[in-house]
Scaffold this active site. Sequence first.
Site, PDB file in Angstrom:
ATOM      1  N   PRO A  13       0.848  -1.199   0.000  1.00  0.00           N
ATOM      2  CA  PRO A  13       0.000   0.000   0.000  1.00  0.00           C
ATOM      3  C   PRO A  13       0.885   1.252   0.000  1.00  0.00           C
ATOM      4  O   PRO A  13       1.816   1.374   0.810  1.00  0.00           O
ATOM      5  CB  PRO A  13      -0.794  -0.130   1.303  1.00  0.00           C
ATOM      6  CG  PRO A  13      -0.797  -1.595   1.608  1.00  0.00           C
ATOM      7  CD  PRO A  13       0.536  -2.103   1.120  1.00  0.00           C
ATOM      8  N   ALA A  14       0.603   2.168  -0.924  1.00  0.00           N
ATOM      9  CA  ALA A  14       1.522   3.290  -1.149  1.00  0.00           C
ATOM     10  C   ALA A  14       1.549   4.278   0.014  1.00  0.00           C
ATOM     11  O   ALA A  14       2.515   5.014   0.179  1.00  0.00           O
ATOM     12  CB  ALA A  14       1.142   4.008  -2.445  1.00  0.00           C
ATOM     13  N   LEU A  15       0.503   4.286   0.804  1.00  0.00           N
ATOM     14  CA  LEU A  15       0.495   5.192   1.952  1.00  0.00           C
ATOM     15  C   LEU A  15       0.461   4.352   3.227  1.00  0.00           C
ATOM     16  O   LEU A  15      -0.429   3.523   3.402  1.00  0.00           O
ATOM     17  CB  LEU A  15      -0.732   6.100   1.868  1.00  0.00           C
ATOM     18  CG  LEU A  15      -0.646   7.448   2.559  1.00  0.00           C
ATOM     19  CD1 LEU A  15      -1.669   8.398   1.933  1.00  0.00           C
ATOM     20  CD2 LEU A  15      -0.889   7.367   4.040  1.00  0.00           C
ATOM     21  N   GLY A  16       1.451   4.559   4.065  1.00  0.00           N
ATOM     22  CA  GLY A  16       1.517   3.799   5.314  1.00  0.00           C
ATOM     23  C   GLY A  16       1.637   4.726   6.500  1.00  0.00           C
ATOM     24  O   GLY A  16       1.791   5.945   6.350  1.00  0.00           O
ATOM     25  N   LEU A  17       1.592   4.135   7.675  1.00  0.00           N
ATOM     26  CA  LEU A  17       1.712   4.922   8.909  1.00  0.00           C
ATOM     27  C   LEU A  17       3.124   4.789   9.462  1.00  0.00           C
ATOM     28  O   LEU A  17       3.592   3.682   9.732  1.00  0.00           O
ATOM     29  CB  LEU A  17       0.709   4.395   9.954  1.00  0.00           C
ATOM     30  CG  LEU A  17       0.819   5.053  11.338  1.00  0.00           C
ATOM     31  CD1 LEU A  17       0.389   6.517  11.277  1.00  0.00           C
ATOM     32  CD2 LEU A  17      -0.010   4.294  12.362  1.00  0.00           C
ATOM     33  N   GLY A  18       3.798   5.911   9.654  1.00  0.00           N
ATOM     34  CA  GLY A  18       5.103   5.903  10.312  1.00  0.00           C
ATOM     35  C   GLY A  18       4.931   5.837  11.814  1.00  0.00           C
ATOM     36  O   GLY A  18       3.975   6.408  12.360  1.00  0.00           O
ATOM     37  N   ASP A  43       4.672   1.052   9.346  1.00  0.00           N
ATOM     38  CA  ASP A  43       6.138   1.004   9.280  1.00  0.00           C
ATOM     39  C   ASP A  43       6.699   1.037  10.708  1.00  0.00           C
ATOM     40  O   ASP A  43       6.425   1.967  11.458  1.00  0.00           O
ATOM     41  CB  ASP A  43       6.666   2.205   8.492  1.00  0.00           C
ATOM     42  CG  ASP A  43       8.178   2.124   8.344  1.00  0.00           C
ATOM     43  OD1 ASP A  43       8.639   1.392   7.453  1.00  0.00           O
ATOM     44  OD2 ASP A  43       8.889   2.757   9.157  1.00  0.00           O
ATOM     45  N   HIS A 110      18.354  -1.197   8.610  1.00  0.00           N
ATOM     46  CA  HIS A 110      17.949   0.170   8.974  1.00  0.00           C
ATOM     47  C   HIS A 110      18.954   1.230   8.532  1.00  0.00           C
ATOM     48  O   HIS A 110      18.573   2.301   8.062  1.00  0.00           O
ATOM     49  CB  HIS A 110      17.719   0.237  10.489  1.00  0.00           C
ATOM     50  CG  HIS A 110      16.772   1.307  10.915  1.00  0.00           C
ATOM     51  ND1 HIS A 110      15.939   1.184  11.992  1.00  0.00           N
ATOM     52  CD2 HIS A 110      16.529   2.539  10.409  1.00  0.00           C
ATOM     53  CE1 HIS A 110      15.214   2.290  12.128  1.00  0.00           C
ATOM     54  NE2 HIS A 110      15.560   3.130  11.180  1.00  0.00           N
TER      55      HIS A 110
END
Length: 317
Positions: A13-18, A43, A110
């Site tokens: 999904p192109a929009l995720g939650l940081g 994320d 990371h």
Amino acid sequence: MQSIELNDGSRVPALGLGTWKSAPGEVGAAVREAIRQGYRHIDCAPIYGNEREVGAAVADAIAAGEVTRDELWLTSKLWCDRHAKKDVVPALRETLSDLGVDRIDLFLVHWPVALKRGKQMPKSPKDFIPFEKLPLEETWKGMEDAVDAGLARCIGVSNVSAKKLRALHSVARVKPAMNQVELHPYLAQGDLRAACRELGVAVTAYSPLGSADRPDVLRAADEPRLLDDPVVAAVAEEADATPAQVLIAWSLAHGNVVIPKSVNAGRLAQNLAAADVALSAEQLARVDALDLARRYVTGEFWTPPGSPYTQANLWDE
Ligand code: A2P
């Protein structure tokens, strides 16, 4: 929700939650609310110190029947003190246990920086392992083990320059699927994005809103505030959107995965709705013109005097 195809055919999904900087005690509610609103990509990273709470929120949402595990995309990362090949899978197992899942969708190295085992952050130059002694290529063999063991669907890197990415790509058995880097209009990463495109590596934009909530030690006194930029504000006004939505829509329009962080229900909703904000070519060009090659996250914590890592060899610029 738009999605981006990765090199193994998976769609992220192109929009995720940081979740970087989302404090324990508030991150769980934010993740829970985000899933309720329709976010399907979270994320994470063990260094954020909140993966257990993220995992509990995910489990709660699944138990409530709001989402299935298969509908959710979970990304996490390998911390710098686990770069030895043999340490990678055990580190991932700890993250899987904290997140309460059997497998992660995307596992990233990371930073291209190695620390001695048990060192979360360097306190002295002795805490570093020089890159030549423990290069990314060595760590990558452990990342490939994680795929072979069925513990990670896809693997990738973060904060990696085009030069390091090319070197890794040329020897990797499982090619890196993603490079997650700081990316916003003040740091548009044109060259790096072109290299990633050429190699079939997708790009995730972190700090897309300029990460104004970074701790003071990670901030420069004179730094420009991206969310207050007058051009972004003008485009927002024209598009009947907010500045944050313009920043997110700009990144999506360039084909990036983008992971804005928020712990506020209203701003979570606003950010998700940015997927429906369409900017014209002319508006995108005005935002493109803001590029200052300005890094907010300089990685200076890796480059104190005496460290084998320098700004030059970290970013290869
Ligand atoms: P909050 O969590 O209180 O919403 P980045 O994603 O670049 O790291 O930026 C995160 C910062 O931006 C946080 O301080 C977050 O605060 C804030 N933020 C998130 N969404 C918005 C928004 N829509 N408008 C303004 N600030 C936002």
